[in-house]
Design an enzyme around this catalytic site. Structure first.
Site, short mmCIF file in Angstrom:
data_model
loop_
_atom_site.label_atom_id
_atom_site.label_comp_id
_atom_site.label_asym_id
_atom_site.label_seq_id
_atom_site.Cartn_x
_atom_site.Cartn_y
_atom_site.Cartn_z
N ASP A 10 0.87 -1.18 0.00
CA ASP A 10 0.00 0.00 0.00
C ASP A 10 0.90 1.22 0.00
O ASP A 10 2.11 1.12 0.24
CB ASP A 10 -0.89 0.01 1.25
CG ASP A 10 -1.77 1.24 1.32
OD1 ASP A 10 -2.32 1.64 0.27
OD2 ASP A 10 -1.91 1.83 2.41
N SER A 11 0.31 2.37 -0.23
CA SER A 11 1.09 3.61 -0.19
C SER A 11 1.51 3.96 1.24
O SER A 11 2.41 4.75 1.44
CB SER A 11 0.26 4.75 -0.77
OG SER A 11 -0.98 4.82 -0.10
N TYR A 42 -0.59 8.42 -2.72
CA TYR A 42 -0.66 8.13 -4.15
C TYR A 42 -1.89 8.82 -4.77
O TYR A 42 -1.93 9.10 -5.95
CB TYR A 42 -0.83 6.62 -4.39
CG TYR A 42 0.42 5.76 -4.20
CD1 TYR A 42 1.59 6.28 -3.67
CD2 TYR A 42 0.38 4.42 -4.56
CE1 TYR A 42 2.71 5.46 -3.50
CE2 TYR A 42 1.49 3.60 -4.40
CZ TYR A 42 2.65 4.13 -3.86
OH TYR A 42 3.75 3.31 -3.71
N GLY A 43 -2.90 9.03 -3.92
CA GLY A 43 -4.23 9.43 -4.41
C GLY A 43 -4.29 10.78 -5.09
O GLY A 43 -5.27 11.09 -5.78
N CYS A 73 -4.46 -1.22 -1.87
CA CYS A 73 -4.52 0.22 -2.07
C CYS A 73 -5.62 0.50 -3.09
O CYS A 73 -5.54 0.04 -4.24
CB CYS A 73 -3.16 0.71 -2.58
SG CYS A 73 -3.14 2.46 -3.01
N THR A 75 -6.29 3.19 -4.61
CA THR A 75 -5.82 4.03 -5.71
C THR A 75 -5.12 3.19 -6.78
O THR A 75 -5.43 3.30 -7.97
CB THR A 75 -4.87 5.12 -5.16
OG1 THR A 75 -5.57 5.86 -4.16
CG2 THR A 75 -4.41 6.03 -6.26
N GLU A 151 -3.18 8.65 8.86
CA GLU A 151 -1.72 8.51 8.93
C GLU A 151 -1.15 9.21 10.17
O GLU A 151 -0.08 8.88 10.66
CB GLU A 151 -1.05 9.09 7.67
CG GLU A 151 -1.35 8.31 6.39
CD GLU A 151 -0.42 7.10 6.19
OE1 GLU A 151 0.73 7.15 6.64
OE2 GLU A 151 -0.87 6.12 5.56
N CYS A 185 -11.03 3.03 -0.02
CA CYS A 185 -9.60 3.28 0.22
C CYS A 185 -9.26 2.49 1.46
O CYS A 185 -10.03 2.48 2.44
CB CYS A 185 -9.41 4.77 0.45
SG CYS A 185 -7.85 5.22 1.21
N THR A 186 -8.13 1.80 1.43
CA THR A 186 -7.83 0.89 2.54
C THR A 186 -7.55 1.61 3.87
O THR A 186 -7.55 0.98 4.92
CB THR A 186 -6.65 -0.02 2.18
OG1 THR A 186 -5.62 0.78 1.62
CG2 THR A 186 -7.07 -1.11 1.23
N HIS A 187 -7.33 2.91 3.81
CA HIS A 187 -7.19 3.65 5.07
C HIS A 187 -8.55 3.83 5.76
O HIS A 187 -8.60 3.99 6.98
CB HIS A 187 -6.63 5.05 4.81
CG HIS A 187 -5.17 5.10 4.55
ND1 HIS A 187 -4.58 4.52 3.46
CD2 HIS A 187 -4.16 5.71 5.24
CE1 HIS A 187 -3.28 4.76 3.48
NE2 HIS A 187 -2.99 5.48 4.54
N1 DGL Z 1 -3.96 3.66 0.38
C1 DGL Z 1 -4.53 4.61 -0.54
C2 DGL Z 1 -5.80 4.02 -1.11
O1 DGL Z 1 -6.28 2.98 -0.66
C3 DGL Z 1 -4.83 5.93 0.13
C4 DGL Z 1 -3.64 6.74 0.46
C5 DGL Z 1 -3.02 7.41 -0.72
O2 DGL Z 1 -3.59 8.36 -1.28
O3 DGL Z 1 -1.97 6.97 -1.09
O4 DGL Z 1 -6.34 4.59 -2.02
#
Ligand code: DGL
Length: 270
Positions: A10-11, A42-43, A73, A75, A151, A185-187
């Protein structure tokens, strides 16, 4: 049976929502987790950059001899939906598992999706859902402040900053009368309790982390590569920025102290 590790990336730390569920349902599996904390988010990046980063992340996992790769992730899964096609090992992102779960959950046929700006702009969830169930109505909204909140450890439902941000982004879904919301989004599953408190019980939340872990299990079974180890699997964590901050938040999130188990990797050179 196959004791090689499962690779998850993941990012940042959002992909741990997949790891948490994998450890519950496949406790004997070894896992290598890579969080690209030096390049998160990444988004907000271009499709070209997201692809380049995802490719480097997967090359790193492949160097660890993984038997499967999970892009944990939203994204990457949305913007580079085809990225797993040329891999030498089975692959899944989060898009398909979450879409199938939402289609199965909705009764009124109105599904909401929240994700990063890149995910929402890609239209990936709407395309995937309607390719399986053309009559579904899909309402999408990006929530760019959710990732920095998570985060930085701002996740409590008692925190007014979190509650106000959730209300600001999600209120329109109440007017749209959705009955199912994909946390795309996994967050976002880390904010599940505060989202659920705001939306109420009548809206089912689809946890991308959980659905993806279950989908990954079915892929391992289909390919006959589930580990039959009776021992608890080992989880190794790698990040591209400082290890300390990640250990602290990830440890709380996973419910175990992972201090000393996180290693820095210089991903740009892979
Ligand atoms: N982990 C990213 C997702 O699931 C979110 C965080 C990012 O923007 O990198 O989209």
């Amino acid at each position: 049976m196959n004791k090689r590790p499962i690779g998850v990336f993941d990012s940042g730390l959002g992909g741990l929502t997949v790891v948490r569920e994998l450890r519950k349902i496949l406790p004997g599996e070894n896992i290598i987790y890579f969080g690209d904390t030096g390049r998160v988010p990444y988004g907000s990046r271009s499709a070209e950059t997201i692809r380049k980063y995802a490719k480097q992340d997967m090359d790193f996992l492949l160097s660890g001899n993984v038997k499967m790769i999970i892009a944990a992730c939203g994204t990457v899964s949305s913007v580079a939906a085809d990225i797993g096609e040329s891999l030498p090992v089975p692959y899944t992102g989060v898009l398909k598992p979450a879409s199938i779960a939402a289609i199965n959950a909705t009764k009124c046929g109105k599904i909401g999706v929240i994700g990063t700006t890149a995910t929402v702009n890609s239209g990936s969830y709407k395309k995937t859902i309607q390719s399986i169930a053309p009559d579904m109505e899909v309402f999408s909204r990006d929530c760019p402040l959710f990732v920095p909140l998570v985060e930085n450890g701002f996740t409590s439902e008692d925190d007014p900053i979190v509650a106000l941000t959730v209300e600001r982004y999600l209120a329109p879904f109440l007017d749209e009368k959705i009955d199912t919301l994909i946390l795309g989004c996994t967050h976002y599953p880390i904010l599940k309790s505060v989202i659920s408190k705001f939306l109420g019980d009548s809206i089912t939340l689809i946890d991308t982390g959980k659905e993806t872990a279950h989908y990954a299990k079915s892929i391992l079974e289909e390919n006959s590569i589930v580990s039959d180890s009776k021992d608890v699997g080992k989880c190794s964590f790698f990040v591209s920025d400082r290890t300390e901050g990640f250990s602290a938040i990830a440890g709380v999130f996973l419910g175990t102290d992972i201090t000393g188990e996180v290693t820095h990797v210089d991903i740009g050179t892979i």
